[in-house]
Design a protein around this motif. Sequence first.
Motif, PDB file in Angstrom:
ATOM      1  N   ALA A 166       9.084  10.213   4.919  1.00 49.09           N
ATOM      2  CA  ALA A 166       9.029   9.556   3.552  1.00 49.09           C
ATOM      3  C   ALA A 166       8.506  10.587   2.636  1.00 49.09           C
ATOM      4  O   ALA A 166       7.755  11.554   2.831  1.00 49.09           O
ATOM      5  N   THR A 167       8.828  10.541   1.359  1.00 44.35           N
ATOM      6  CA  THR A 167       8.691  11.270   0.130  1.00 44.35           C
ATOM      7  C   THR A 167       8.003  10.238  -0.777  1.00 44.35           C
ATOM      8  O   THR A 167       8.592   9.261  -1.302  1.00 44.35           O
ATOM      9  N   HIS A 168       7.166  10.869  -1.368  1.00 38.46           N
ATOM     10  CA  HIS A 168       6.154  10.251  -2.386  1.00 38.46           C
ATOM     11  C   HIS A 168       6.441  11.030  -3.550  1.00 38.46           C
ATOM     12  O   HIS A 168       6.061  12.134  -3.944  1.00 38.46           O
ATOM     13  N   ILE A 169       6.864  10.393  -4.594  1.00 37.23           N
ATOM     14  CA  ILE A 169       7.062  11.207  -6.358  1.00 37.23           C
ATOM     15  C   ILE A 169       5.971  10.458  -7.165  1.00 37.23           C
ATOM     16  O   ILE A 169       6.145   9.361  -7.283  1.00 37.23           O
ATOM     17  N   PHE A 170       5.045  11.355  -7.427  1.00 37.40           N
ATOM     18  CA  PHE A 170       4.240  10.967  -8.682  1.00 37.40           C
ATOM     19  C   PHE A 170       4.797  10.934 -10.057  1.00 37.40           C
ATOM     20  O   PHE A 170       4.971  11.705 -10.482  1.00 37.40           O
ATOM     21  N   LEU A 171       5.037   9.776 -10.633  1.00 36.90           N
ATOM     22  CA  LEU A 171       5.812   9.865 -12.054  1.00 36.90           C
ATOM     23  C   LEU A 171       4.679   9.624 -13.058  1.00 36.90           C
ATOM     24  O   LEU A 171       5.157   9.410 -14.285  1.00 36.90           O
ATOM     25  N   GLY A 172       3.435   9.786 -12.689  1.00 38.19           N
ATOM     26  CA  GLY A 172       2.370   9.578 -13.756  1.00 38.19           C
ATOM     27  C   GLY A 172       1.258   9.344 -13.261  1.00 38.19           C
ATOM     28  O   GLY A 172       1.151   9.233 -11.840  1.00 38.19           O
ATOM     29  N   GLN A 173       0.196   8.998 -13.606  1.00 34.16           N
ATOM     30  CA  GLN A 173      -0.960   8.612 -13.057  1.00 34.16           C
ATOM     31  C   GLN A 173      -1.261   7.400 -12.530  1.00 34.16           C
ATOM     32  O   GLN A 173      -1.959   7.020 -11.291  1.00 34.16           O
ATOM     33  N   ASN A 174      -0.333   6.367 -12.904  1.00 38.12           N
ATOM     34  CA  ASN A 174      -0.350   5.012 -12.283  1.00 38.12           C
ATOM     35  C   ASN A 174       0.988   4.547 -11.820  1.00 38.12           C
ATOM     36  O   ASN A 174       1.128   3.305 -11.712  1.00 38.12           O
ATOM     37  N   LEU A 175       1.896   5.584 -11.953  1.00 40.64           N
ATOM     38  CA  LEU A 175       3.317   5.126 -11.108  1.00 40.64           C
ATOM     39  C   LEU A 175       3.664   6.079 -10.037  1.00 40.64           C
ATOM     40  O   LEU A 175       3.572   7.084  -9.805  1.00 40.64           O
ATOM     41  N   GLU A 176       4.118   5.276  -8.972  1.00 47.09           N
ATOM     42  CA  GLU A 176       4.317   6.384  -7.819  1.00 47.09           C
ATOM     43  C   GLU A 176       5.955   5.714  -7.142  1.00 47.09           C
ATOM     44  O   GLU A 176       5.863   4.455  -7.165  1.00 47.09           O
ATOM     45  N   ALA A 177       6.846   6.420  -6.663  1.00 50.49           N
ATOM     46  CA  ALA A 177       7.951   6.260  -6.346  1.00 50.49           C
ATOM     47  C   ALA A 177       7.878   6.681  -4.832  1.00 50.49           C
ATOM     48  O   ALA A 177       7.554   7.826  -4.566  1.00 50.49           O
ATOM     49  N   THR A 178       8.490   5.849  -3.941  1.00 50.25           N
ATOM     50  CA  THR A 178       8.612   6.539  -2.654  1.00 50.25           C
ATOM     51  C   THR A 178      10.105   6.142  -1.920  1.00 50.25           C
ATOM     52  O   THR A 178      10.530   5.303  -2.167  1.00 50.25           O
ATOM     53  N   PHE A 179      10.421   7.200  -1.254  1.00 52.22           N
ATOM     54  CA  PHE A 179      11.800   7.152  -0.629  1.00 52.22           C
ATOM     55  C   PHE A 179      11.832   7.556   0.992  1.00 52.22           C
ATOM     56  O   PHE A 179      10.898   8.465   1.115  1.00 52.22           O
ATOM     57  N   GLY A 180      12.574   6.809   1.678  1.00 48.41           N
ATOM     58  CA  GLY A 180      12.550   7.082   3.139  1.00 48.41           C
ATOM     59  C   GLY A 180      13.744   7.090   3.778  1.00 48.41           C
ATOM     60  O   GLY A 180      14.774   6.457   3.214  1.00 48.41           O
ATOM     61  N   TYR A 181      13.878   7.636   4.798  1.00 42.26           N
ATOM     62  CA  TYR A 181      15.088   7.576   5.457  1.00 42.26           C
ATOM     63  C   TYR A 181      14.592   7.240   7.324  1.00 42.26           C
ATOM     64  O   TYR A 181      13.958   8.335   7.779  1.00 42.26           O
ATOM     65  N   ASN A 182      15.314   6.548   7.900  1.00 41.19           N
ATOM     66  CA  ASN A 182      15.146   6.408   9.463  1.00 41.19           C
ATOM     67  C   ASN A 182      16.495   6.528  10.162  1.00 41.19           C
ATOM     68  O   ASN A 182      17.233   5.828  10.078  1.00 41.19           O
ATOM     69  N   HIS A 183      16.463   7.515  10.721  1.00 33.54           N
ATOM     70  CA  HIS A 183      17.766   7.966  11.530  1.00 33.54           C
ATOM     71  C   HIS A 183      17.960   7.123  12.596  1.00 33.54           C
ATOM     72  O   HIS A 183      19.060   6.702  12.677  1.00 33.54           O
ATOM     73  N   LEU A 184      16.953   6.642  13.472  1.00 37.19           N
ATOM     74  CA  LEU A 184      17.141   5.769  14.488  1.00 37.19           C
ATOM     75  C   LEU A 184      17.542   4.738  14.076  1.00 37.19           C
ATOM     76  O   LEU A 184      18.447   3.869  14.821  1.00 37.19           O
ATOM     77  N   ARG A 185      17.107   4.117  13.008  1.00 33.12           N
ATOM     78  CA  ARG A 185      17.539   2.616  12.619  1.00 33.12           C
ATOM     79  C   ARG A 185      18.985   2.702  12.113  1.00 33.12           C
ATOM     80  O   ARG A 185      19.832   1.814  12.422  1.00 33.12           O
ATOM     81  N   ARG A 186      19.356   3.636  11.410  1.00 33.17           N
ATOM     82  CA  ARG A 186      20.656   3.973  11.108  1.00 33.17           C
ATOM     83  C   ARG A 186      21.790   3.995  12.139  1.00 33.17           C
ATOM     84  O   ARG A 186      22.793   3.305  12.217  1.00 33.17           O
ATOM     85  N   ARG A 187      21.333   4.715  13.375  1.00 33.63           N
ATOM     86  CA  ARG A 187      22.160   4.761  14.266  1.00 33.63           C
ATOM     87  C   ARG A 187      22.287   3.580  15.084  1.00 33.63           C
ATOM     88  O   ARG A 187      23.359   3.229  15.457  1.00 33.63           O
TER      89      ARG A 187
END
Length: 77
Positions: free
Chosen positions: A1-22
Amino acid sequence: ATHIFLGQNLEATFGYNHLRRRELSIRDAGNGLAGFSAGLRLKFNKLQILFARSTYQRGIGYNQIGITTQLNKLAGL
């Protein structure tokens, strides 16, 4: 998972699960975004609002919404 802080009060999170995809792949059809997830967190003075979406198969996703607060801050204690 990756967390990107877009400001002091906003955070975006992205993830990838290879096992679930397979495991959810369909032989001759494309997988779409299966295994990928994304979310946002907004922080306010007295509460946080969270939204997340996970994709399981093409066109099928799971949405989550959460509200978090500390009751002592909300009540002004």
